[in-house]
Design an enzyme around this catalytic site. Structure first.
Site, short mmCIF file in Angstrom:
data_model
loop_
_atom_site.label_atom_id
_atom_site.label_comp_id
_atom_site.label_asym_id
_atom_site.label_seq_id
_atom_site.Cartn_x
_atom_site.Cartn_y
_atom_site.Cartn_z
N LYS A 101 0.88 -1.15 0.23
CA LYS A 101 -0.17 -0.10 0.07
C LYS A 101 0.65 1.25 0.05
CE LYS A 101 -4.11 -1.94 1.95
NZ LYS A 101 -5.10 -2.25 3.05
N LYS B 230 -6.46 -12.32 -5.48
CA LYS B 230 -7.49 -12.33 -4.63
C LYS B 230 -8.43 -11.22 -4.81
CE LYS B 230 -6.50 -9.13 -1.12
NZ LYS B 230 -6.17 -8.65 0.29
N LYS C 226 -11.29 -4.98 -4.27
CA LYS C 226 -11.64 -3.70 -5.00
C LYS C 226 -10.49 -3.28 -5.83
CE LYS C 226 -11.40 -0.07 -2.26
NZ LYS C 226 -11.49 1.02 -1.26
#
Ligand code: TYM
Length: 335
Positions: free
Chosen positions: A112, A196, A199
């Site tokens: 991230k 996986k 979003k």
């Protein structure tokens, strides 16, 4: 009875099928044999700086989906993280026990923060796994049901618990076990069976959202990427047939049927039949789920009352554990 704790972030308007199959349905299965606490982790959601009104709404929507999925607030403690101040209090103690390098090695943080750059990345995103460890240790939880993507965070939590026991004496913290059910712990993106479901995987195209129009789910399933192997063999083989295997896993989860039994039924008939029937099965699951969620959302005052009761019960469990830890750390009692 042993205690279990788990939570989900209210970061979107809806949970997705991966959250349901990998986590929520496991929570429901466990709530009879354990003392369970299920939490909407709104403090964690602050790491992405959400709009305040949206965060409030999404917190209620997440709780409504727990209830719609079958979490029974009489049997399990259902609450919102920020309603129990001790989560943030314990997080500070644990952050002083966590190595900077240790936290830097968390792969979710690395992924991230790489996307956001160093000034776009908050300190909160960095210490996120420490807050998660606090959630778990605050209730002396023995078991934590999560999907595969949380495994590393659970390892950190266990390391911290063991460290506390070494530094401050046995019995300071309960070392929790991850409960990761291999068959369902990683539901894949429908457009990219190598990633996986989330979003961010394929811009959301491969995700089935629990609260969205079921027509969109039908479309996502019918356009799911299957496998290059055109022999139309339908069998559960995640290595050779990741796309088909993912569809079979979803089929099994929403119907309760056995994976191999479903595979046998569709083997040799072509992927189209499998997709059409899976789409029907997902709709048959989503429609009543949404009806139940909407009932809870139609009465926010009642929903808030359920959450307030849950927070009262959670505080009762958390407070003595926090006091034990404060005492072990050498903080002077207030009275
Ligand atoms: P979160 O909110 O990202 O996801 C909620 C749960 O859903 C699981 N999950 C999946 N399972 C299978 N297939 C998928 N594609 C999939 N995507 C998500 C996640 O593994 C998770 O179990 N850090 C946690 C929230 C948290 C927590 C905790 C969990 C905060 N404190 C304490 C357990 C205990 C998270 O971000 O999950």
């Amino acid at each position: 009875r042993q205690r279990i704790f788990s939570g989900m972030q209210p970061t979107d308007g809806s949970l997705h099928l991966g959250n349901y199959i990998g986590a929520l349905s496991q929570w429901i299965a466990l709530q009879d044999s354990y003392d369970a606490l299920y939490c909407v982790v709104d403090l964690h959601a602050l790491t992405v700086n959400p709009d305040p009104a949206l965060l409030r709404e999404r917190t209620r929507r997440t709780a409504a989906q727990y209830l719609a999925g079958g979490i029974d607030p009489e049997r399990s403690v259902l609450f919102v993280q920020s309603h129990v101040a001790a989560h943030a209090e314990l997080a500070w103690l644990l952050s002083c026990q966590t190595g900077f390098g240790e936290a830097s090695r968390m792969t979710q943080f690395k992924d991230k923060s790489a996307k956001q750059g160093s000034d776009g990345t908050t300190v909160g995103l960095f210490t996120y796994p420490v807050l998660m460890a606090a959630d778990i240790l605050l209730y002396d939880a023995a078991l934590v049901p999560v999907g595969e993507d949380q495994r590393q965070h659970l390892e950190l939590t266990r390391d911290l618990a063991q460290r506390l026991n070494t530094r401050f004496g046995d019995g300071t913290a309960v070392v929790p076990e991850a409960h990761i059910v291999k068959a369902v712990a990683k539901i894949q993106d429908l457009q990219d069976p190598g990633a996986k479901m989330s979003k961010s995987s394929t811009g959301g195209k491969g995700v089935v959202w629990l609260l969205e129009d079921p027509k969109k789910a039908v479309k996502a399933i019918k356009s799911a990427v299957t496998d290059a192997d055109e022999s139309y063999g339908v069998r559960f083989d995640p290595v050779a047939k990741p796309g088909i295997s993912n569809l079979l896993t979803i089929f099994s989860a929403v119907t309760g049927r056995d994976v191999d039994e479903i595979a046998t039924e569709y083997d040799g008939r072509g992927y189209g039949y499998l997709k059409v029937d899976l789409a029907d099965a997902v709709v048959a699951f989503l429609e009543p789920f949404q009806a139940r969620a909407n009932t809870y959302l139609a009465d926010p005052a009642q929903l808030d009352k359920v959450l307030a009761d849950g927070a009262d019960r959670a505080r009762e469990i958390a407070q003595p554990v926090l006091e034990r830890l404060y005492e072990r750390f050498g903080l002077l009692p207030a009275r």
